[in-house]
Design an enzyme around this catalytic site. Sequence first.
Site, mmCIF file in Angstrom:
data_model
loop_
_atom_site.group_PDB
_atom_site.id
_atom_site.type_symbol
_atom_site.label_atom_id
_atom_site.label_comp_id
_atom_site.label_asym_id
_atom_site.label_seq_id
_atom_site.Cartn_x
_atom_site.Cartn_y
_atom_site.Cartn_z
ATOM 1 N N ALA A 77 0.814 -1.211 0.000
ATOM 2 C CA ALA A 77 0.000 0.000 0.000
ATOM 3 C C ALA A 77 0.844 1.256 0.000
ATOM 4 O O ALA A 77 1.983 1.250 0.429
ATOM 5 C CB ALA A 77 -0.913 -0.019 1.222
ATOM 6 N N CYS A 78 0.237 2.336 -0.482
ATOM 7 C CA CYS A 78 0.727 3.705 -0.361
ATOM 8 C C CYS A 78 1.735 4.131 -1.434
ATOM 9 O O CYS A 78 2.521 3.335 -1.931
ATOM 10 C CB CYS A 78 1.319 3.972 1.011
ATOM 11 S SG CYS A 78 0.192 3.583 2.359
ATOM 12 N N THR A 79 1.668 5.416 -1.764
ATOM 13 C CA THR A 79 2.604 6.070 -2.668
ATOM 14 C C THR A 79 2.983 7.398 -2.035
ATOM 15 O O THR A 79 2.108 8.118 -1.540
ATOM 16 C CB THR A 79 1.965 6.320 -4.042
ATOM 17 O OG1 THR A 79 1.458 5.085 -4.567
ATOM 18 C CG2 THR A 79 2.985 6.902 -5.014
#
Length: 501
Positions: A22-24
């Site tokens: 997950a996540c950027t």
Amino acid sequence: MRHFKLAALAAAAALACGSALACTTVVVGSGATADGSILIARAADSSALKAQHLVIHPATKGVKGMYRTADHHGANNFEYPLPENGMRYTTVPNWKTQVHGATGFNEAGVGFSGTESIFARDDALKIDPYNEATGITEDDIPEVLLPRVKTAREGVELLGRIVETIGAGEGFGVVLMDEKEVWYFETGTGHQWLAQRTPKDKYFASGNQGRLQQYDPKSPDFLASKTLVEWATKNGFYDPKKDGEFNFSKAYTRDDARDRDYNDPRVWQVQKILTPSLNQKVTDGRSFPVWATPDSKVTVEDLKTILRNHYESGELASHDPYTNGLKGDAEPYRPISVFRTYESHVMQVRPWLPKAIGEVTYLAMGMADLSVYVPIYSGMSAYPKHWGEGTDKADSSSLYWKFRKLQTLVMTDYPKLAPIVTKAYADFEKGLAKRQAAFEAEYVKTVKTDPKKAQADLDHFSIQAMADAEALTEDLLNQVFTVRTEDIQKANFFANRSKKD
């Protein structure tokens, strides 16, 4: 005739579940931004059912005892002494634990965004594993750091000491900023870590992978665990004679086929948006520059565009999983904007303004591509109650679920419905930006002579902006619901039998 298909909902669900990765994250130095501010952008991705709450934590005095993750039903049994005198701070935590506030500012002006889930190489973890039982995780970091640290560097040093002594409960990347600088911190193995200060004229992008490489122990731009190089050398992950200059990513973090389609394309896309002149293949992976120079100065709007990106145009347009019909897990390249994003944010520090308005977080609930960014000032002292409500079950009152219901409905026919929402939100944000600029100019004048009125004006502007965004969302839900109802009616077999029915 358009036919409503349950397959669309199934595809949306597949996109929502996906991988656990997950996540950027994007970090931009002050010399690389259009106005000289420091910028951070991050999408927090986990579950569409993970309602987020806006919380203001008041300052505390004379406190004794321990902060315990288990007391909040968090990830493990990590604990750490509470600060005797804790500073006021804001967070946006999940509904169940009220911890893991993925973004926030404290009253000293320290901003935090985290975490970016990253992964150490498997063979290194066998020797120095994560302390999953009692190590620090994303649940705990803002609750430990924000009440007590007065600078970004101090936050990095404290987090580093905790990782070295207690251990990291998982692999993560964290951003810490203040009015002077911004740092990016990455774990290696359970007790090893590296942090680097962002060069003022550069930006950094990461998508679920360890990205830091260079380390100069003599430079004030680096902080690290005391045995970072020694441990890697001792255990065979770094050979000075054979490998040359120490490379943190190569020595400590995972780099395999899982990164090629899930992580690398997002970093490539960020760099292509900010530095179009950079000529590199998406398959080049870890050869992407860690720190890049933008072709044009970066703005808040640029970072919103990045967080909303799903390969809708450009060289990777064939990998857009939404515009040409939901592809679900059939699309190998993970986009930045995914349905399971529970919130995304752009954090901005403008040292030339009073802290109360100079530190602002543009917050969007749910999927960024189908949401609206609302300015949340660090000096705000009041907000609508239902911005702090919501669970994992849909309801009719919480702010989170108002946004999520609209997004879910749009995903049943993204090509037709998304343009209605994205245009309306774009127009709203343009208008709000003008109102915001006027408010800030007036605030700067008022706060010098009447601080109480300035605070009242700040709260009024913030609450009104939130209310306007909510009202627009409710209107869009009705618009989209009407269009979808008409589609289903046209697809109904019995609708064409006889006008007399």
